[in-house]
Scaffold this active site. Structure first.
Site, short mmCIF file in Angstrom:
data_model
loop_
_atom_site.label_atom_id
_atom_site.label_comp_id
_atom_site.label_asym_id
_atom_site.label_seq_id
_atom_site.Cartn_x
_atom_site.Cartn_y
_atom_site.Cartn_z
N ASP A 480 0.73 -1.20 0.16
CA ASP A 480 -0.20 -0.08 -0.06
C ASP A 480 0.98 1.13 0.00
OD1 ASP A 480 -2.19 1.63 0.18
OD2 ASP A 480 -3.05 0.66 2.06
N ASP A 548 -10.60 2.20 -3.50
CA ASP A 548 -11.23 1.81 -2.06
C ASP A 548 -12.62 1.80 -2.16
OD1 ASP A 548 -8.94 1.19 -0.58
OD2 ASP A 548 -8.92 3.25 0.02
C1 DGJ Z 1 -5.76 1.95 1.97
C2 DGJ Z 1 -6.15 0.55 1.08
O1 DGJ Z 1 -6.64 1.24 -0.14
C3 DGJ Z 1 -7.34 -0.23 1.97
O2 DGJ Z 1 -7.76 -1.22 1.22
C4 DGJ Z 1 -6.62 -0.58 3.01
O3 DGJ Z 1 -5.58 -1.57 2.95
C5 DGJ Z 1 -6.14 0.55 3.88
N1 DGJ Z 1 -5.23 1.31 3.08
C6 DGJ Z 1 -5.46 0.00 5.11
O4 DGJ Z 1 -4.96 1.18 5.93
#
Ligand code: DGJ
Length: 731
Positions: A480, A548
């Site tokens: 991430d 997301d």
């Molecule tokens: C952002 C990601 O896009 C989410 O899927 C998740 O992993 C969060 N970060 C976790 O902090």
């Protein structure tokens, strides 16, 4: 042979199966672009017009001809300083602070195979017989001692031409590269639209189509990442181009940092499309002997509409950008802890989630954010990659072994490039974060960005990550990256103008080291959802978390937009709970499944233990169905059958390359009054063939359904979804 040079005329011609690209090193040794279009033969120099267009169009001194001006002539590598006043690819400042260069052709080389780029991702040729070739053309500026090597990589069967440029200081004094873009495409005439892919966090890559008029139209990122806001993919097309008709040209940047993509119509109605590094916060010093690589741009051309652009790009990204064993394998269906529990989990609750997932046929448990250091929320602990054994109720291996024992693979989330101010790493090494001395740093999600341009930082991260990955049977990592870079200052850099570029090279270096050490590890890219969904990341991570936003309605538009440039195999797509936590929308579980099954990284992201029995049965059915169709999602040719942005139904399909099988999915987006029937009209099936539709046990004639379609039930409620699995009846 794809690449040819004719010494008499100075013509360079590149052929792919369906396209031809031509340029000429003319009598003044300027490299002019002549043509990129449908495959053809012959000398296309007649396309360029020469006329005295007034003294406002400057001519080079040695040319002594007012009909010859770089301000008008189509350029192959537009540079500042030769009289071309349109947007340049290259701007150089010499040791005396003066701008201006003059690049002329000196030599070239044609060789078999596709070039690679040191430290940067690039399209690769997969087999020896794919006919790949490289054309290298060197231009020089004698005054500056500057050499620019233009690289063209050709994958003829895929209609793909790649470009990169290596800018070398072969002189005796330091120079500064103020702008280093990779490729331009000059069109001597045409009436065009530009399609770019724009959005924001949780709403990425919405296609935006605009007429090209005078002036400049640009998108880009100054965030240090390719960004949720603008994707490094740009299409230029005929104004009347559709999915299946008209000419189109695309550029995709194989790079994950800041970029600029621009389309400019000039004073003579000519159009330049260009792509490359952003020049904001960029000035790259080159000492004698040093070089800078302008990252790769993938070009493709279609005279059969946007669909063919996507097919060409999908084939290229799937097999010539993505690497590693997972490139060609079904990806495990996963359950991710993020939307299931956020930070609120422990070893026991994850074990229960794994039990339930196993019962439903899910194949991997991913432990998302919250398992390390003091990470109980998003305010702390990034950088401290040590397992919180208290939270997990024991060592990582114990949990991973348990998950494996119930038949699931085990994966984890990391965000290696970041550090929280409240972390042991930051307390020990505050100088490892990018921050400007004397200025309060700008926070994003309460975190700072580590200085990935520094080898010592990368070494530390490598050791920390190996320390985790060696502890247990971890088969997947979600990588991430959750903020933009604002403060660009590295304590070790001699010149801060190189930091953003060196950061991206540092990221690639770390990813490459991890891949080399763990060659079977599946890494899923992620950046606050889809903030780094680009071809550069796909070289390291064959799937990327698309957004997301897991609401099926919004996801249809996000996946639709993403599909223009990226294969479905690369899209992470999960079923989440309703009402959706981002927008509160309710969509039936069946539709959520249909939409998530459109991606090659299929999974679930909700608390399975809370689900009623009926929902569990539906999920079991979805898992079974995904196994039946995932090969089509991963390898089939993708068809956008309607637009979820404007049409009453969203429909999309995948057809096996040999036409033997197809999957078509449709969702009712909009309902009105009584009675209008909506039809799903597939494309790409074998003409003249009959197909058996597996779920309804019905035989259809390909020609009939590709002409008039199949009706969806009249009076369907919003988000009613259908999947059709067609198998060709041979013999
Ligand atoms: C952002 C990601 O896009 C989410 O899927 C998740 O992993 C969060 N970060 C976790 O902090």
């Amino acid at each position: 042979m794809s690449c040819a040079y004719d010494a008499e005329s100075g013509l360079f011609t590149i052929h792919t199966q369906n396209s031809t690209y031509q340029m000429v090193a003319d009598e003044h040794r300027y490299l002019l672009h002549l043509y990129y279009g449908a495959r053809t033969e012959g000398d296309l120099r007649y396309l360029v017009t020469y006329a005295d267009r007034s003294g406002m169009c400057a001519s080079p001194h040695d040319v002594q001809d007012r009909t010859y001006s770089l301000d008008v002539l189509p350029q192959e590598y537009a540079f500042q300083g030769g009289g071309d006043m349109r947007s340049p690819l290259l701007v150089v400042r010499d040791a005396h602070g003066t701008f201006g260069c003059d690049l002329r052709y000196v030599r070239h080389e044609i060789r078999d195979g596709k070039y690679a780029l040191k430290g940067l991702p690039a399209v690769y040729s997969d087999t020896e017989d794919d006919g790949a070739q490289t054309l290298s053309i060197t231009l020089t500026d004698a005054r500056l001692g500057l050499e620019v090597e233009l690289l063209y990589g050709v994958l003829p069967k895929l209609d793909i031409i790649t470009r990169a440029a290596i800018i070398k200081n072969a002189g005796a004094e330091k120079i500064v590269i103020k702008r280093a873009q990779t490729a331009c495409l000059d069109m001597v005439h045409g009436t065009f639209d530009a399609i770019t892919f724009c959005g924001r966090h949780a709403m990425e890559r919405r296609p935006s189509r605009r007429h090209v008029g005078h002036g400049s139209l640009s998108v880009g990122s100054r965030r240090g990442m390719s960004s949720n806001q603008y994707n490094p993919l740009m299409i230029l097309c005929d104004r009347d181009a559709t999915e299946t008709s008209g000419r189109a040209w695309s550029m995709s940047f194989v790079y994950s940092g800041g970029f600029l993509a621009e389309i400019e119509m000039d004073q003579f109605d000519q159009v330049r499309m260009q792509m490359g590094l952003t020049d904001e916060q960029f000035s790259y010093p080159l000492k004698p002997g040093e070089q800078l690589i302008a990252p790769e741009v993938i070009l493709t051309y279609s005279n059969a509409g946007l669909e063919r652009i996507s097919h060409n790009l999908h084939r290229c990204m799937r097999k010539h950008v993505c690497r590693g064993p997972w490139r060609d394998r079904p990806r495990p269906i996963l359950i991710n802890s993020w939307e299931a529990a956020y930070f609120d989990f422990n070893g026991d609750s994850l074990a229960r989630l794994a039990d339930k997932a196993a019962e439903l046929g899910i194949e991997m448990l991913v432990m998302d954010d919250g398992w390390f250091g003091e990470r109980k929320d998003d305010l702390r602990a990034l950088g401290d990659w040590t397992v919180n054994e208290q939270k997990l109720g024991g060592p990582l291996r114990q949990l991973a072994d348990y998950v494996n024992s119930v038949g699931l693979k085990f994966g984890i989330w990391v965000e290696p490039e970041m550090v929280s101010e409240d972390s042991d790493l930051f307390r020990a090494h505050p100088d490892w974060a990018l921050s400007i001395p004397g200025k309060d740093p700008v926070l994003g999600r309460d975190q700072l960005v580590l200085d990935m341009s520094r080898k010592d930082v990368r070494d530390n991260l490598f050791e920390q990550l190996c320390g985790i990955l060696d502890q247990a049977n971890i088969e997947y990592v979600k990588w991430d990256y959750n903020r933009s870079i604002v403060d660009v200052y590295s304590r070790l850099a001699e010149d801060q103008g190189r930091v953003l570029y060196d950061y991206v090279l540092g990221l690639y270096d770390l990813l490459e080291r991890i891949i080399q050490r763990y060659p079977t590890l599946l890494i899923e890219g992620c950046s606050a959802g889809g903030g780094r969904f680009d071809a550069g990341m796909l070289y390291y991570t064959p799937q990327i978390w698309t957004s997301d936003n897991t609401d099926a309605h919004d996801r249809m538009t996000i996946q639709y937009g993403t599909s223009f440039g990226y294969p479905c195999s690369s899209m992470g797509a999960h079923v989440s709970a309703c009402p959706n936590e981002i927008n509160g929308r309710e969509v039936p579980l069946s539709c959520r499944g249909t939409v998530a099954m459109a991606g090659g990284g299929f999974g679930y992201e909700l608390d399975l233990l809370e689900l009623p029995e009926r929902a569990c049965e539906i999920i079991k059915g979805q898992v079974k169905r995904y196994h039946e169709i995932e090969h089509l999602v991963r390898e089939g040719l993708y068809y956008r059958l309607s637009s979820p942005l404007t049409d009453a139904i969203a429909a999309w399909g995948y057809v096996a390359e040999d036409g033997s099988e197809a999957l078509v999915s449709a969702v009712v987006m909009n309902v009105e009054g009584y009675g209008v029937a909506n039809y799903v009209v597939p494309r790409g099936l074998t003409r003249g063939a009959l197909y058996h539709e597996e779920y309804s046990d019905t035989v259809y004639a390909a020609d009939a359904i590709m002409d008039m379609g199949i009706p969806l039930p009249v009076g369907s409620a919003p988000y009613m979804s259908r999947m059709y699995h067609f198998v060709r009846i041979d013999g």
